[in-house]
Design an enzyme around this catalytic site. Structure first.
Site, short mmCIF file in Angstrom:
data_model
loop_
_atom_site.label_atom_id
_atom_site.label_comp_id
_atom_site.label_asym_id
_atom_site.label_seq_id
_atom_site.Cartn_x
_atom_site.Cartn_y
_atom_site.Cartn_z
CE LYS A 1 91.97 24.47 92.31
NZ LYS A 1 92.77 23.39 92.88
CG ASN B 1 103.53 19.82 98.95
OD1 ASN B 1 104.26 19.61 97.99
ND2 ASN B 1 103.09 21.03 99.26
N PRO C 1 98.57 32.98 102.15
CG PRO C 1 100.38 34.33 101.60
CD PRO C 1 99.88 33.39 102.66
CG ASP C 2 95.52 31.63 95.87
OD1 ASP C 2 96.38 31.80 94.97
OD2 ASP C 2 94.62 30.77 95.81
CB ILE C 3 101.40 33.01 95.51
CG1 ILE C 3 101.92 32.78 96.93
CG2 ILE C 3 102.41 33.78 94.67
CD1 ILE C 3 103.08 31.82 97.03
CE LYS D 1 113.26 18.12 118.96
NZ LYS D 1 114.23 17.07 119.21
CE LYS E 1 93.85 28.93 92.95
NZ LYS E 1 94.73 28.97 94.10
#
Ligand code: C5P
Length: 407
Positions: free
Chosen positions: A346, A213, A310-312, A292, A350
């Site tokens: 959030k 991103n 995974p949500d660190i 490739k 979290k």
């Protein structure tokens, strides 16, 4: 920015080829708002002329303790009393030896000796040949001047003017400027170990392609720098970005979310503050092809399956260390709308005490931003400013919360 506004620096040059860098350093200090009074030893004037330094500092240069320009004929008293700091750059091996002995037979060492130790700091930027640097006499003298209250800055490693390679180069002007700015920063995070994630992650599809991103990493890098300047020991786990590592920060480069989690889990154990600024990819290709993926001319497109990363932040926030109150976790949220509502939700989801919201498209790749701080008590806006300034403000907010008594 004017990070040294109102500061008066005595820039002392002793003899060494690194004197040529001091011209640039002088400019850099002035550009940041400082006033600079240059003092040179006789040896320094062999390497660069006082005329150059006078032109750059816009002040007459001093070089003799017998300089009659001072009404009381005491430049060593007058110059040292006016300073917010004395920076010797370059600081030669001989000059370190003179300081260690408390010599006072020329102006620069005389004014160092005459400075009020309790209020006028002395910073030394050593510069010398690697053998001179490594010599026990030099190391003994450096230890002595440090014990006597001087701040001895690091030396660089690399090619030396003499043709040899090793330790002893003077830090570059930009590095010295960063050190001076850091020196003047209040140490609100002293004793803290801060772990920061920054940048995007890169999730491989095959050896040459992947999903990533637009996160530039600028906010996280600015936070790492500000935390280090505030006295913390800082580890920065960075996704693929092309940013210089802030001085004094330990950097660990990673690519994928899984690699980032692994690095974070190791370092979170010792950390006291965790700041997750990384834009971690939510999903990764279920299978990263070892070869490739080739276009076969049939017009068929590959079908990619995804699995969730995974949500660190949430993982770390649920660790024993964090739940026991020994690790203060800070999350970021990049949203496109309804910032307060999304950031508040959030924060709870979290499980972190502080969540920092920003508008994604307005921050990615930019040098400035605006932040919304959300905690259990409510929210507070940090209005649009450079990421540098916002990082400093955020560090102050974290320091307040970290040092506040647990309720
Ligand atoms: O869920 P979302 O990606 O919006 O959450 C953003 C916050 O969570 C950021 O602090 C980000 O660094 C962190 N995060 C994480 N691991 C993920 C996803 C987000 O640490 N897999």
């Amino acid at each position: 920015m004017n990070e040294l506004a109102g500061k008066h620096i005595v820039l002392g040059l002793s003899g060494g080829v690194a004197c040529y860098k001091s011209a640039e350093l002088c400019r850099a200090l002035i550009k940041e708002g400082a006033t600079v009074q240059v003092v040179m030893t006789e040896a320094a004037a062999q390497f660069i002329t006082p005329v150059t330094m006078q032109a750059l500092s816009n002040r007459p240069v001093y070089g003799s303790q017998w300089d009659a320009r001072e009404a009381n004929n005491m430049p060593h008293i007058n110059l040292s009393r006016e300073a917010d700091a004395i920076l010797i750059a370059p600081c030669s091996a001989d000059f370190v030896a003179r300081l260690a002995q408390g010599r006072a037979d020329e102006l620069l060492s005389l004014l160092c000796l005459a400075r009020p130790q309790d209020r006028i700091p002395l910073l030394l930027a050593p510069a010398m040949n690697r053998e001179m640097w490594a010599h026990p006499a030099t190391q003994r003298n450096l230890a002595q001047v440090a014990q006597d209250g001087a701040t001895v800055l690091a030396v660089g490693h690399g090619d030396q003017a003499c043709g040899e390679t090793g330790d002893g180069r003077m830090l570059e002007p930009g590095e010295l400027l960063d050190e001076v700015i850091a020196f003047f920063t209040p140490k609100v995070l002293a004793g803290q170990k801060v772990l920061v994630t920054a940048g995007p992650t890169f999730e491989a599809i095959d050896p040459v392609r992947g999903i990533t991103n637009h996160s530039s990493g600028k906010m996280g890098f600015a936070i790492a720098r500000a935390a280090r300047e505030a006295g913390a020991e800082v580890t920065l786990v960075a996704g693929p970005v092309h940013l210089a590592t802030p001085r004094g920060v330990q950097r660990i480069n990673v690519q994928s979310a899984q690699e980032m989690l692994a690095a974070v889990e190791i370092h979170a154990q010792q950390a006291t503050v965790f700041i997750a600024t990384a834009a971690v990819a939510d999903w990764r290709p279920a299978v990263a092809s070892e070869q490739k993926i080739k276009k076969d001319g049939s017009g068929q497109t590959p079908v990619l399956g995804f699995v969730e990363n995974p949500d660190i932040l949430a993982t770390v926030a649920q660790s024993q260390h964090a739940l026991a109150g020994d690790l203060f976790c800070v999350g970021f949220a990049a949203e496109s709308h309804d910032l307060l509502a999304h950031a508040s939700a959030k924060r709870v989801r979290k499980g972190v005490p502080l969540l920092v919201g920003n508008i994604g498209p307005a921050t990615f790749g930019q040098d400035d931003n605006a932040l919304l701080l959300v905690d259990a008590q409510g929210h507070r806006e940090l209005p649009r400013a450079s990421k540098r300034v916002l990082a400093q403000q955020l560090v102050a907010e974290i320091a307040d919360r970290r040092t506040a008594p647990k309720t």
